[in-house]
Design a protein around this motif. Structure first.
Motif, PDB file in Angstrom:
ATOM      1  N   HIS A 147      15.410 -22.946  -2.620  1.00 59.99           N
ATOM      2  CA  HIS A 147      16.322 -22.508  -4.033  1.00 59.99           C
ATOM      3  C   HIS A 147      15.356 -22.332  -5.503  1.00 59.99           C
ATOM      4  CE1 HIS A 147      17.985 -26.932  -3.145  1.00 59.99           C
ATOM      5  NE2 HIS A 147      17.643 -26.915  -5.070  1.00 59.99           N
ATOM      6  N   ILE A 148      16.405 -21.353  -6.041  1.00 59.64           N
ATOM      7  CA  ILE A 148      16.446 -21.593  -7.689  1.00 59.64           C
ATOM      8  C   ILE A 148      17.982 -22.140  -8.380  1.00 59.64           C
ATOM      9  CG2 ILE A 148      15.426 -20.775  -9.371  1.00 59.64           C
ATOM     10  CD1 ILE A 148      14.048 -19.005  -8.088  1.00 59.64           C
ATOM     11  N   ASP A 149      17.431 -23.251  -9.089  1.00 60.95           N
ATOM     12  CA  ASP A 149      18.928 -23.672  -9.574  1.00 60.95           C
ATOM     13  C   ASP A 149      18.674 -24.301 -11.634  1.00 60.95           C
ATOM     14  OD1 ASP A 149      21.539 -25.131  -9.172  1.00 60.95           O
ATOM     15  OD2 ASP A 149      20.398 -27.183  -8.914  1.00 60.95           O
ATOM     16  N   GLU A 199      14.956 -14.982   6.028  1.00 62.51           N
ATOM     17  CA  GLU A 199      15.492 -16.544   5.167  1.00 62.51           C
ATOM     18  C   GLU A 199      14.461 -15.787   3.943  1.00 62.51           C
ATOM     19  OE1 GLU A 199      13.624 -20.315   7.788  1.00 62.51           O
ATOM     20  OE2 GLU A 199      11.654 -18.241   6.906  1.00 62.51           O
ATOM     21  N   GLY A 200      15.320 -16.923   3.258  1.00 60.10           N
ATOM     22  CA  GLY A 200      14.798 -16.329   1.553  1.00 60.10           C
ATOM     23  C   GLY A 200      15.363 -17.431   0.242  1.00 60.10           C
ATOM     24  N   VAL A 201      15.092 -17.059  -0.628  1.00 62.40           N
ATOM     25  CA  VAL A 201      15.392 -18.439  -1.573  1.00 62.40           C
ATOM     26  C   VAL A 201      16.418 -17.600  -2.393  1.00 62.40           C
ATOM     27  CG1 VAL A 201      14.306 -18.969  -4.257  1.00 62.40           C
ATOM     28  CG2 VAL A 201      12.699 -18.507  -2.103  1.00 62.40           C
ATOM     29  N   TYR A 202      17.422 -18.427  -2.283  1.00 57.31           N
ATOM     30  CA  TYR A 202      18.847 -18.643  -2.510  1.00 57.31           C
ATOM     31  C   TYR A 202      18.576 -19.225  -4.604  1.00 57.31           C
ATOM     32  CZ  TYR A 202      24.168 -19.357  -3.433  1.00 57.31           C
ATOM     33  OH  TYR A 202      25.664 -19.359  -3.943  1.00 57.31           O
ATOM     34  N   CYS A 203      19.354 -18.470  -5.618  1.00 57.06           N
ATOM     35  CA  CYS A 203      19.232 -19.219  -6.650  1.00 57.06           C
ATOM     36  C   CYS A 203      20.947 -18.732  -7.321  1.00 57.06           C
ATOM     37  CB  CYS A 203      18.883 -17.795  -7.613  1.00 57.06           C
ATOM     38  SG  CYS A 203      19.027 -18.217  -9.272  1.00 57.06           S
ATOM     39  N   ILE A 222      11.796 -14.007 -10.800  1.00 60.14           N
ATOM     40  CA  ILE A 222      10.996 -15.129 -10.543  1.00 60.14           C
ATOM     41  C   ILE A 222      11.037 -15.673  -8.870  1.00 60.14           C
ATOM     42  CG2 ILE A 222      12.244 -15.818 -12.518  1.00 60.14           C
ATOM     43  CD1 ILE A 222      14.164 -16.996 -11.525  1.00 60.14           C
ATOM     44  N   GLY A 223      10.941 -14.544  -7.653  1.00 60.99           N
ATOM     45  CA  GLY A 223      11.321 -15.127  -6.631  1.00 60.99           C
ATOM     46  C   GLY A 223      12.436 -15.505  -6.499  1.00 60.99           C
ATOM     47  N   ALA A 224      13.958 -14.548  -6.523  1.00 63.84           N
ATOM     48  CA  ALA A 224      15.215 -14.657  -5.727  1.00 63.84           C
ATOM     49  C   ALA A 224      15.434 -13.183  -4.710  1.00 63.84           C
ATOM     50  CB  ALA A 224      15.813 -15.455  -6.516  1.00 63.84           C
ATOM     51  N   SER A 225      15.890 -14.598  -3.400  1.00 61.01           N
ATOM     52  CA  SER A 225      16.152 -12.777  -2.632  1.00 61.01           C
ATOM     53  C   SER A 225      17.517 -12.623  -2.557  1.00 61.01           C
ATOM     54  CB  SER A 225      15.946 -13.136  -1.401  1.00 61.01           C
ATOM     55  OG  SER A 225      14.811 -13.940  -1.381  1.00 61.01           O
ATOM     56  N   ALA A 226      18.223 -14.195  -3.244  1.00 64.13           N
ATOM     57  CA  ALA A 226      19.417 -13.591  -3.073  1.00 64.13           C
ATOM     58  C   ALA A 226      20.282 -14.331  -4.569  1.00 64.13           C
ATOM     59  CB  ALA A 226      20.316 -13.628  -1.870  1.00 64.13           C
ATOM     60  N   GLY A 228      23.960 -16.173  -6.201  1.00 62.55           N
ATOM     61  CA  GLY A 228      25.299 -16.402  -5.925  1.00 62.55           C
ATOM     62  C   GLY A 228      25.670 -17.908  -6.713  1.00 62.55           C
ATOM     63  N   MET A 229      27.116 -18.383  -6.574  1.00 61.12           N
ATOM     64  CA  MET A 229      27.623 -19.108  -7.362  1.00 61.12           C
ATOM     65  C   MET A 229      28.379 -20.261  -6.837  1.00 61.12           C
ATOM     66  SD  MET A 229      30.560 -16.140  -8.671  1.00 61.12           S
ATOM     67  CE  MET A 229      29.929 -14.416  -9.160  1.00 61.12           C
ATOM     68  N   SER A 230      27.577 -20.841  -5.731  1.00 57.28           N
ATOM     69  CA  SER A 230      27.793 -21.965  -4.303  1.00 57.28           C
ATOM     70  C   SER A 230      26.607 -22.855  -4.091  1.00 57.28           C
ATOM     71  CB  SER A 230      28.834 -21.699  -4.125  1.00 57.28           C
ATOM     72  OG  SER A 230      28.294 -21.191  -2.437  1.00 57.28           O
ATOM     73  N   THR A 231      26.786 -23.819  -3.653  1.00 54.37           N
ATOM     74  CA  THR A 231      26.268 -24.456  -2.595  1.00 54.37           C
ATOM     75  C   THR A 231      24.879 -25.238  -2.880  1.00 54.37           C
ATOM     76  OG1 THR A 231      26.402 -22.083  -0.478  1.00 54.37           O
ATOM     77  CG2 THR A 231      24.213 -23.597  -0.079  1.00 54.37           C
ATOM     78  N   ILE A 232      24.414 -24.978  -3.745  1.00 53.62           N
ATOM     79  CA  ILE A 232      22.699 -25.781  -4.128  1.00 53.62           C
ATOM     80  C   ILE A 232      23.334 -26.767  -4.554  1.00 53.62           C
ATOM     81  CG2 ILE A 232      21.303 -25.618  -5.745  1.00 53.62           C
ATOM     82  CD1 ILE A 232      21.200 -23.230  -3.228  1.00 53.62           C
ATOM     83  N   PRO A 233      24.260 -27.056  -5.473  1.00 56.30           N
ATOM     84  CA  PRO A 233      25.100 -28.577  -5.641  1.00 56.30           C
ATOM     85  C   PRO A 233      25.212 -29.617  -4.818  1.00 56.30           C
ATOM     86  CG  PRO A 233      26.013 -26.823  -6.775  1.00 56.30           C
ATOM     87  CD  PRO A 233      24.835 -26.596  -6.503  1.00 56.30           C
ATOM     88  N   GLU A 234      26.243 -29.032  -3.695  1.00 54.67           N
ATOM     89  CA  GLU A 234      25.744 -29.840  -2.191  1.00 54.67           C
ATOM     90  C   GLU A 234      25.002 -30.237  -1.465  1.00 54.67           C
ATOM     91  OE1 GLU A 234      28.324 -26.502  -0.054  1.00 54.67           O
ATOM     92  OE2 GLU A 234      29.399 -26.173  -2.306  1.00 54.67           O
ATOM     93  N   ILE A 235      23.929 -28.943  -1.511  1.00 49.35           N
ATOM     94  CA  ILE A 235      22.433 -29.696  -1.247  1.00 49.35           C
ATOM     95  C   ILE A 235      21.592 -30.455  -1.278  1.00 49.35           C
ATOM     96  CG2 ILE A 235      20.381 -27.939  -0.398  1.00 49.35           C
ATOM     97  CD1 ILE A 235      22.580 -27.128   1.519  1.00 49.35           C
ATOM     98  N   ILE A 236      21.984 -30.526  -3.180  1.00 47.12           N
ATOM     99  CA  ILE A 236      21.022 -31.696  -3.675  1.00 47.12           C
ATOM    100  C   ILE A 236      21.275 -32.816  -3.485  1.00 47.12           C
ATOM    101  CG2 ILE A 236      20.337 -32.489  -6.230  1.00 47.12           C
ATOM    102  CD1 ILE A 236      20.403 -29.326  -6.910  1.00 47.12           C
ATOM    103  N   ILE A 237      23.208 -32.893  -3.304  1.00 45.04           N
ATOM    104  CA  ILE A 237      23.630 -33.981  -3.481  1.00 45.04           C
ATOM    105  C   ILE A 237      23.111 -34.616  -1.536  1.00 45.04           C
ATOM    106  CG2 ILE A 237      25.563 -35.769  -2.858  1.00 45.04           C
ATOM    107  CD1 ILE A 237      24.792 -35.079  -5.836  1.00 45.04           C
ATOM    108  N   ALA A 238      23.911 -33.824  -0.745  1.00 52.45           N
ATOM    109  CA  ALA A 238      23.211 -34.295   0.635  1.00 52.45           C
ATOM    110  C   ALA A 238      22.010 -34.964   1.201  1.00 52.45           C
ATOM    111  CB  ALA A 238      23.394 -32.820   1.588  1.00 52.45           C
ATOM    112  N   SER A 239      21.205 -33.566   0.305  1.00 51.14           N
ATOM    113  CA  SER A 239      19.626 -34.300   0.795  1.00 51.14           C
ATOM    114  C   SER A 239      19.123 -35.439  -0.398  1.00 51.14           C
ATOM    115  CB  SER A 239      18.618 -32.889  -0.077  1.00 51.14           C
ATOM    116  OG  SER A 239      18.539 -32.783  -1.353  1.00 51.14           O
ATOM    117  N   SER A 240      19.855 -35.387  -1.151  1.00 49.51           N
ATOM    118  CA  SER A 240      19.773 -36.893  -2.163  1.00 49.51           C
ATOM    119  C   SER A 240      19.788 -38.407  -0.990  1.00 49.51           C
ATOM    120  CB  SER A 240      19.930 -36.690  -3.749  1.00 49.51           C
ATOM    121  OG  SER A 240      21.565 -36.924  -3.223  1.00 49.51           O
ATOM    122  N   LEU A 241      21.059 -38.026  -0.347  1.00 51.05           N
ATOM    123  CA  LEU A 241      21.563 -38.880   0.671  1.00 51.05           C
ATOM    124  C   LEU A 241      20.894 -39.480   2.000  1.00 51.05           C
ATOM    125  CD1 LEU A 241      25.332 -38.773  -0.664  1.00 51.05           C
ATOM    126  CD2 LEU A 241      23.985 -40.295  -1.384  1.00 51.05           C
TER     127      LEU A 241
END
Ligand code: HPA
Length: 294
Positions: A147-149, A199-203, A222-226, A228-241
């Motif tokens: 992802h790109i965040d 399979e792609g990069v979510y921005c 910059i390499g985004a395939s799609a 959207g306005m969600s998901t990545i903050p959640e993924i960052i926290i989940a993976s940080s845990l």
């Protein structure tokens, strides 16, 4: 993060929410997977879960906010998904809070901490987004491979909260487990839906505005395939845990090469409500849980 963010209170609220939910679950039920069901996939995955308790409305759970977007009903459901190999204990978040609704990422990611404190080890998110890759079509699905965040604040900004396992500088290279992505692909293949899967990069962008034509051209460069306005903050926290993470996006609209075709909410909703698309998501999720091993 609001200036009066209090890490101690935030942690207390996480444990209050955990205890509130635990009281409503059978004693021996320890969820292993949390499914956050966004606009893409909301009803479908819900149908897969054999419930072990009544749905819990978010507004009853301490610290949870009720989504304000149509279609995000805002219930926690808990139960088992019976795969061919085993029964997987899951909790499902039916709907999410977006950054644009609250202007506060700590509220957005709160349920992720609660899911981890209940025992979940896999964070699996679905969402709806706009396709930037010209090969994509509305109704296609995209497994997030990275992802790109850069356009949202990082949800870890601010003091650490004292949650077990949290890290100050979490690496961002081990998300979206290749093993689990392969399972999703296999599931799609078995369902005869492989042609619709990418399979792609979510921005992630804040929204709530859709992108300008210049935004779209830039994001593609910059390499985004799609986008959207969600998901990545959640993924960052989940993976940080230390949780494994997986993301599946429904492409609701495809942005033209020159970025000039306007995206409308109606177009997005039509793709989300399309029967064929719903079936596709259902089959892929079902196939995934046939392959997933606890
Ligand atoms: N842009 C941002 N978010 C979206 C889009 C889009 O085109 N479609 C669905 N969610």
């Amino acid at each position: 993060m609001s200036l009066d963010f209090n890490p101690k209170l935030y942690l207390q609220k996480i444990y209050q929410a955990r205890d509130f939910i635990r009281k409503r679950l059978p004693k021996n039920f320890v969820p292993e997977v949390v499914l956050t069901l966004g606009s893409g996939g909301l009803g479908e995955a819900g149908k897969l879960i054999e419930p072990v308790c009544l749905p819990i409305p978010y507004e009853k759970i301490p610290g949870f906010k009720k989504p304000t977007v149509v279609g995000h009903c805002g219930n926690l459901i808990a139960g088992y998904i019976s795969g061919r190999r085993n029964k997987v204990a899951v909790i499902g978040f039916q709907g999410r809070i977006h950054y644009y609704e609250e202007g506060d990422l700590k509220s957005v990611v709160f349920p992720v901490y609660v899911a981890r404190s209940l025992g979940c080890r896999l964070y699996f998110a679905t969402n709806a987004c706009g396709g930037l890759n010209p090969k994509y079509k509305p109704g296609d699905l995209m497994i997030i491979k990275s992802h790109i965040d850069f356009f949202m604040p990082n949800p870890l900004l601010g003091p650490m909260i004292g949650f077990p396992g949290e890290t100050r500088f979490p690496p961002q290279t081990s998300q979206y487990s290749p093993k689990l992505r392969k399972m999703l692909k296999k599931a799609a293949e078995k369902a005869g839906e492989f042609g619709y899967l990418h399979e792609g990069v979510y921005c992630a962008v804040t929204g709530p505005t859709y992108e300008t034509s210049a935004d779209c051209q830039f994001l593609r460069k910059i390499g985004a395939s799609a986008v959207g306005m969600s998901t990545i903050p959640e993924i960052i926290i989940a993976s940080s845990l230390g949780m494994e993470t997986l993301g599946l996006s429904l492409i609701t609209n495809v942005i033209a090469k020159d970025g000039t075709n306007a995206t409308s909410h109606q177009e997005v909703m039509a793709a989300i409500n399309d029967k064929k698309t719903k079936k596709r998501i259902f089959e892929i999720l079902k196939g995934f849980f046939d392959l997933y091993q606890s």
